[in-house]
Design an enzyme around this catalytic site. Sequence first.
Site, mmCIF file in Angstrom:
data_model
loop_
_atom_site.group_PDB
_atom_site.id
_atom_site.type_symbol
_atom_site.label_atom_id
_atom_site.label_comp_id
_atom_site.label_asym_id
_atom_site.label_seq_id
_atom_site.Cartn_x
_atom_site.Cartn_y
_atom_site.Cartn_z
ATOM 1 N N GLN A 1 42.113 -24.665 -0.846
ATOM 2 C CA GLN A 1 41.826 -23.640 -1.847
ATOM 3 C C GLN A 1 42.825 -22.488 -1.728
ATOM 4 O OE1 GLN A 1 38.651 -20.503 -1.988
ATOM 5 N NE2 GLN A 1 37.845 -21.795 -3.645
ATOM 6 N N GLN B 1 21.967 -16.564 6.866
ATOM 7 C CA GLN B 1 21.953 -15.803 8.113
ATOM 8 C C GLN B 1 23.097 -16.122 9.066
ATOM 9 O OE1 GLN B 1 17.287 -15.755 8.396
ATOM 10 N NE2 GLN B 1 18.138 -14.944 10.260
ATOM 11 N N CYS C 1 25.828 -18.153 7.995
ATOM 12 C CA CYS C 1 27.072 -18.472 7.281
ATOM 13 C C CYS C 1 27.636 -17.205 6.636
ATOM 14 C CB CYS C 1 26.886 -19.620 6.299
ATOM 15 S SG CYS C 1 25.569 -19.404 5.109
ATOM 16 N N TYR D 1 37.588 -12.488 -7.836
ATOM 17 C CA TYR D 1 38.857 -12.386 -7.111
ATOM 18 C C TYR D 1 40.019 -12.172 -8.101
ATOM 19 C CZ TYR D 1 36.517 -13.853 -2.792
ATOM 20 O OH TYR D 1 35.702 -13.916 -1.694
ATOM 21 N N ARG E 1 38.645 -23.187 -10.018
ATOM 22 C CA ARG E 1 37.273 -22.659 -9.840
ATOM 23 C C ARG E 1 37.070 -21.587 -10.896
ATOM 24 N NH1 ARG E 1 33.630 -22.270 -4.938
ATOM 25 N NH2 ARG E 1 31.681 -22.420 -6.088
ATOM 26 N N LEU F 1 13.521 -10.987 17.092
ATOM 27 C CA LEU F 1 13.489 -12.447 17.084
ATOM 28 C C LEU F 1 13.913 -12.942 15.715
ATOM 29 C CD1 LEU F 1 12.367 -15.300 17.944
ATOM 30 C CD2 LEU F 1 10.278 -14.586 16.794
ATOM 31 N N ASP F 2 14.794 -13.922 15.679
ATOM 32 C CA ASP F 2 14.979 -14.609 14.408
ATOM 33 C C ASP F 2 15.241 -16.081 14.656
ATOM 34 O OD1 ASP F 2 17.687 -14.968 14.839
ATOM 35 O OD2 ASP F 2 18.256 -13.207 13.690
ATOM 36 N N CYS G 1 19.476 -19.242 3.450
ATOM 37 C CA CYS G 1 19.126 -17.988 4.128
ATOM 38 C C CYS G 1 20.349 -17.096 4.352
ATOM 39 C CB CYS G 1 18.482 -18.306 5.473
ATOM 40 S SG CYS G 1 19.626 -19.117 6.620
ATOM 41 N N VAL H 1 -1.714 -26.935 25.714
ATOM 42 C CA VAL H 1 -1.506 -27.545 27.028
ATOM 43 C C VAL H 1 -1.563 -26.459 28.115
ATOM 44 C CG1 VAL H 1 1.023 -27.381 27.036
ATOM 45 C CG2 VAL H 1 -0.074 -29.271 28.237
ATOM 46 N N GLU I 1 34.424 -15.578 -8.930
ATOM 47 C CA GLU I 1 33.829 -14.662 -7.944
ATOM 48 C C GLU I 1 34.409 -13.259 -7.941
ATOM 49 O OE1 GLU I 1 33.356 -16.460 -4.032
ATOM 50 O OE2 GLU I 1 32.527 -18.247 -4.968
ATOM 51 N N ARG J 1 23.088 -23.318 -5.329
ATOM 52 C CA ARG J 1 21.677 -23.645 -5.074
ATOM 53 C C ARG J 1 21.334 -25.103 -5.431
ATOM 54 N NH1 ARG J 1 18.610 -23.261 -2.660
ATOM 55 N NH2 ARG J 1 16.679 -22.294 -3.368
ATOM 56 N N LYS K 1 10.640 -18.001 -0.625
ATOM 57 C CA LYS K 1 11.075 -18.563 0.660
ATOM 58 C C LYS K 1 10.536 -19.976 0.843
ATOM 59 C CE LYS K 1 12.391 -14.892 3.689
ATOM 60 N NZ LYS K 1 12.178 -14.168 4.947
ATOM 61 N N HIS L 1 31.317 -10.937 -6.584
ATOM 62 C CA HIS L 1 30.713 -10.427 -5.345
ATOM 63 C C HIS L 1 30.028 -9.081 -5.567
ATOM 64 C CE1 HIS L 1 31.818 -13.592 -2.733
ATOM 65 N NE2 HIS L 1 33.117 -13.438 -2.899
HETATM 66 P P1 NAP Z 1 10.970 -5.894 13.038
HETATM 67 O O1 NAP Z 1 12.073 -6.208 12.117
HETATM 68 O O2 NAP Z 1 11.267 -5.534 14.439
HETATM 69 O O3 NAP Z 1 10.138 -4.711 12.362
HETATM 70 C C1 NAP Z 1 9.012 -4.171 12.931
HETATM 71 C C2 NAP Z 1 8.589 -2.940 12.132
HETATM 72 O O4 NAP Z 1 7.460 -2.407 12.719
HETATM 73 C C3 NAP Z 1 9.632 -1.876 12.087
HETATM 74 O O5 NAP Z 1 9.713 -1.416 10.732
HETATM 75 C C4 NAP Z 1 9.104 -0.771 13.012
HETATM 76 O O6 NAP Z 1 9.480 0.407 12.365
HETATM 77 C C5 NAP Z 1 7.618 -1.033 13.017
HETATM 78 N N1 NAP Z 1 6.996 -0.837 14.314
HETATM 79 C C6 NAP Z 1 7.394 -1.290 15.530
HETATM 80 N N2 NAP Z 1 6.515 -0.924 16.488
HETATM 81 C C7 NAP Z 1 5.533 -0.240 15.869
HETATM 82 C C8 NAP Z 1 4.346 0.396 16.331
HETATM 83 N N3 NAP Z 1 4.024 0.386 17.595
HETATM 84 N N4 NAP Z 1 3.590 1.017 15.420
HETATM 85 C C9 NAP Z 1 3.913 1.039 14.122
HETATM 86 N N5 NAP Z 1 5.024 0.453 13.626
HETATM 87 C C10 NAP Z 1 5.818 -0.179 14.501
HETATM 88 O O7 NAP Z 1 9.944 -7.080 13.115
HETATM 89 P P2 NAP Z 1 9.369 -8.021 11.990
HETATM 90 O O8 NAP Z 1 9.323 -7.371 10.664
HETATM 91 O O9 NAP Z 1 8.119 -8.529 12.564
HETATM 92 O O10 NAP Z 1 10.413 -9.175 11.899
HETATM 93 C C11 NAP Z 1 10.693 -9.957 13.040
HETATM 94 C C12 NAP Z 1 12.041 -10.623 12.867
HETATM 95 O O11 NAP Z 1 11.938 -11.613 11.890
HETATM 96 C C13 NAP Z 1 13.124 -9.657 12.417
HETATM 97 O O12 NAP Z 1 13.875 -9.207 13.494
HETATM 98 C C14 NAP Z 1 13.950 -10.485 11.488
HETATM 99 O O13 NAP Z 1 15.092 -10.969 12.169
HETATM 100 C C15 NAP Z 1 13.100 -11.666 11.116
HETATM 101 N N6 NAP Z 1 12.758 -11.637 9.695
HETATM 102 C C16 NAP Z 1 13.687 -11.284 8.768
HETATM 103 C C17 NAP Z 1 13.347 -11.268 7.439
HETATM 104 C C18 NAP Z 1 14.344 -10.897 6.384
HETATM 105 O O14 NAP Z 1 15.509 -10.697 6.668
HETATM 106 N N7 NAP Z 1 13.948 -10.787 5.139
HETATM 107 C C19 NAP Z 1 12.074 -11.600 7.045
HETATM 108 C C20 NAP Z 1 11.146 -11.922 8.016
HETATM 109 C C21 NAP Z 1 11.493 -11.931 9.337
HETATM 110 P P3 NAP Z 1 9.199 1.865 12.894
HETATM 111 O O15 NAP Z 1 9.260 1.760 14.394
HETATM 112 O O16 NAP Z 1 10.255 2.717 12.300
HETATM 113 O O17 NAP Z 1 7.855 2.224 12.366
HETATM 114 FE FE1 SF4 Z 2 22.302 -22.730 4.555
HETATM 115 FE FE2 SF4 Z 2 23.870 -20.848 5.628
HETATM 116 FE FE3 SF4 Z 2 21.236 -20.763 6.057
HETATM 117 FE FE4 SF4 Z 2 22.718 -22.702 7.146
HETATM 118 S S1 SF4 Z 2 22.856 -20.495 7.580
HETATM 119 S S2 SF4 Z 2 20.731 -22.936 6.152
HETATM 120 S S3 SF4 Z 2 24.252 -23.038 5.571
HETATM 121 S S4 SF4 Z 2 22.320 -20.576 4.090
#
Ligand code: NAP
Ligand code: SF4
Length: 678
Positions: free
Chosen positions: A105, A344, A346, A171, A219, A662-663, A342, A453, A169, A293, A426, A257
């Site tokens: 490309q 995440q 890529c 470009y 493209r 965690l993710d 997602c 377990v 895109e 998609r 989702k 973009h």
């Molecule tokens: P998170 O991203 O760590 O968010 C937790 C939230 O709770 C924060 O807004 C925090 O903000 C608040 N919090 C933390 N401790 C608290 C407490 N003791 N009392 C009140 N509020 C509190 O966790 P999550 O939303 O559970 O997500 C977990 C992981 O899943 C994320 O790290 C992400 O990677 C992934 N995830 C991502 C997406 C997405 O990108 N759309 C969707 C779902 C899950 P404050 O402390 O400012 O209040």
């Molecule tokens: Fe698809 Fe990128 Fe998510 Fe992998 S990381 S599942 S290639 S969107």
Amino acid sequence: MTGTENYPILLSPLKVGNTTLKNRVIMGSIHTGLEDRARDTTRLAAYFAERARGGVALIVTGGYAPNRTGWLLPFGAKLTNRVEARRHRTMTDAVHAEGGKIALQILHAGRYSYQPFSVSASSIKAPINPFRPRRLTARGVRWQIRNFVRCARLARSAGYDGVEIMGGEGYFINQFLSDRTNKRRDEWGGSAENRRRIAVEIARRIRAEVGTDFLVMFRLSMADLVEGGQSWDDIVALAQDLESVGVDVINTDIGWHESRVPTIVTSVPRAAFADITGKLDKHVDIPVAASNRINMPDIAEGILARGDAQLISMARPMLADPFWVRKAEANAADSINTCIACNQACLDHAFVHKTVSCLVNPRAGREVELQLLPARRTKKVAVVGGGPAGLSAALEAARRGHAVSLFESRPALGGQFGIAQRIPGKEEFSETIRYFTTALRDADVAVHLGWRVTAAELVAGDFDEVIVATGVIPRIPSIPGIDHPSVLSYADVVEHGRPVGDRVAVIGAGGIGIDISEFLTTNASPTLDLKEWKQEWGVTEPEAAPGALTTPVPAPSPREVYLLQRKKGRIGAGLAKTTGWVHRAALKAKGVHELSGVNYERIDDEGLHITFGERHERPRTLAVDTVVVCAGQEPVRDLVDDLRAAGTTAHVIGGADVAAELDAKRAIEQGTRLAASI
Ligand code: NAP
Ligand code: SF4
């Protein structure tokens, strides 16, 4: 039924120019970052070779600039001389050895080039780039065209089967095509014919340079999805001109973009733009490839059967599963590791200049370093927990030859993915659970559902390795009144379907708080309804308006939702680059009230009492019926402690290891790497 019977068009060959493609699947271009450094050539070759082995008919590389002004980034990938071309032999030979074909490309970033020496049709800065481009002189335009031609010549000398000219895109070429970015009044601007002259000249001169036995693809943006984008008549006229100068394939593209319409995230309905490709297909005789998609064979076959395209271009699905085509051929779509869109690992990696990989396939881009070779000694392995970390560890350990037992206390596999798949937009996450379920069966993993377990059972089981992936539980913050009946956890709402009132406060605005807010403000799944999705984002028919944009009409929210966080600043600031803006726009469209810098005082029959300010001096009561807690998670590690007490050590992965941030990307990669090491 065989794959060929199930997907008769998808798996049939197609003559394209003077080349025959063995099936209708093109691996579309995605810039992995491995293109940018000579030392990564072997890794890039291994990545392409694996996809060629997986049966894809034609691979298109990530973008290579025809000169330094076209760089995506300073010192990014370019193909400008014979020394660079020689390196590409490693890639082209590796693909050909696997029976595949590969096209390079040519991508000139124009005003998207992230450097101070960028150029474009006019000196108009892109909203997503701090650098203002220099307006090219007419002489400069001709120099750029010569550089595109040189790049194609070098690609041919390096053994490529063809080139793809990136014309979409937003470009460089797209910047000439659109009135939005081309304000010139010379032969390269003004009328639509003048604006498309550069694209047609590049294609015409490349064809003249490379001869007839070399693929030339273009493209083309089907809908720019920006104000002042190209009209449909312009797009059709360009496609016809490209055909007349010898372009073999039109590969399609949607959106710039800088567009504020999502085109590739998981909430975009599958094959959302294939109908536009179908409209173009009627205007040209050369094959048109549908993209965006499309991730499963039945979707692809449907597009081809409706006559919307003759080829299917997929980039991310080939990262997720290099053997996508082989599995379609074997009529084993159930064993495809589906791209869940997602972004995440890529595109979110690409935007922060990290090497691209894949959340569901951490080996993508790491084919050399992350090998899952047969184990030297077969071991008896127990995996506890059927979320993303446990699933990947169990699967890859079994594939290496270990005898694996997986214990999951719930009645179903999936862990946090089980919750994610119920969030509107989702639904794709269910594909990952389906993939692991099928793959564990095929790898002979003994899956024990509904079995919590114990350490004693694991000790008695005499396992050589114990992997604890017991995940997380929702954190319950210590707010007075947290045990009030109006308080629910996010799992109560999404997983257990507990009733939620008309006025809701969501405590915590991380990824899950935002997901829950979307869940509570959406009536039906937009993914299932393309018409509703288009209305929501203001996408119209391409003939109706330049750029195919109209006024968005979001469906009204069934509830009033307050989304709260303690920290100051914008809600969703920590979300990923490619998806964060989509979530923020969706919340705004649904009228979600976002409150930052909040102190939680108490919850009672009146609702949620909060204050603002360091000294809690500004009180406010949110008169809500329900409070949903999304305050992050705590690790579940009881089993680790019990095992330790019993004198057994275990590997701890996923949320049970570190719950913070965690993710699934981290969880699946950690599980895979552990499985590779035992
Ligand atoms: P998170 O991203 O760590 O968010 C937790 C939230 O709770 C924060 O807004 C925090 O903000 C608040 N919090 C933390 N401790 C608290 C407490 N003791 N009392 C009140 N509020 C509190 O966790 P999550 O939303 O559970 O997500 C977990 C992981 O899943 C994320 O790290 C992400 O990677 C992934 N995830 C991502 C997406 C997405 O990108 N759309 C969707 C779902 C899950 P404050 O402390 O400012 O209040
Ligand atoms: Fe698809 Fe990128 Fe998510 Fe992998 S990381 S599942 S290639 S969107």
